[in-house]
Motif scaffolding. Structure first.
Motif, PDB file in Angstrom:
ATOM      1  N   ARG A   7       0.826  -1.215   0.000  1.00 32.50           N
ATOM      2  CA  ARG A   7       0.000   0.000   0.000  1.00 32.50           C
ATOM      3  C   ARG A   7       0.859   1.264   0.000  1.00 32.50           C
ATOM      4  NH1 ARG A   7       1.014   0.390   4.967  1.00 32.50           N
ATOM      5  NH2 ARG A   7       0.212  -0.561   6.809  1.00 32.50           N
ATOM      6  N   ALA A  50       2.230   1.616  -3.483  1.00 29.85           N
ATOM      7  CA  ALA A  50       1.143   2.068  -4.358  1.00 29.85           C
ATOM      8  C   ALA A  50       0.978   3.582  -4.274  1.00 29.85           C
ATOM      9  CB  ALA A  50      -0.148   1.355  -3.980  1.00 29.85           C
ATOM     10  N   PRO A  98      -2.801  -0.969  -5.026  1.00 30.84           N
ATOM     11  CA  PRO A  98      -2.091  -2.010  -4.265  1.00 30.84           C
ATOM     12  C   PRO A  98      -2.114  -3.368  -4.973  1.00 30.84           C
ATOM     13  CG  PRO A  98      -3.460  -0.710  -2.797  1.00 30.84           C
ATOM     14  CD  PRO A  98      -3.804  -0.280  -4.197  1.00 30.84           C
ATOM     15  N   ARG A 100       1.110  -5.664  -5.759  1.00 32.53           N
ATOM     16  CA  ARG A 100       1.219  -7.061  -5.321  1.00 32.53           C
ATOM     17  C   ARG A 100       1.520  -7.977  -6.500  1.00 32.53           C
ATOM     18  NH1 ARG A 100      -3.302  -5.644  -2.340  1.00 32.53           N
ATOM     19  NH2 ARG A 100      -2.781  -5.144  -0.193  1.00 32.53           N
TER      20      ARG A 100
END
Length: 86
Positions: free
Chosen positions: A69, A72, A79, A83
């Protein structure tokens, strides 16, 4: 006198050799420093082969230890995208 000096020098060399052998047993050489250089080179080559965005996500994850996060936010991505690249 010359022979006595020679004998004393020989005794010092023998004691030094024995001391070095004892210390070597206590502190054995376990790794070749060249192995680390090979590993560094392999990591650099692997990073160079990545797309810039993927490389940046990986670097932020590993070196900066940021959470997906946080990455991001820093890269203006979702996010989920982070990932997927992680």
């Amino acid at each position: 006198m010359v022979l006595a000096n020679h004998d004393r020098g020989e005794q010092r060399r023998l004691r030094l050799g024995e001391r070095l052998r004892r210390e070597h047993r206590v502190y054995p050489i376990t790794a070749d420093p060249a192995d680390e250089l090979i590993g560094v080179r392999a990591v650099r080559e692997a990073l160079a082969g990545l797309e810039p965005n993927d490389r940046e996500v990986l670097e932020l994850t590993v070196w900066e230890q940021l959470a997906p996060r946080e990455i991001a936010v820093a890269l203006d991505l979702s996010p989920q995208v982070v990932r997927a690249r992680d």
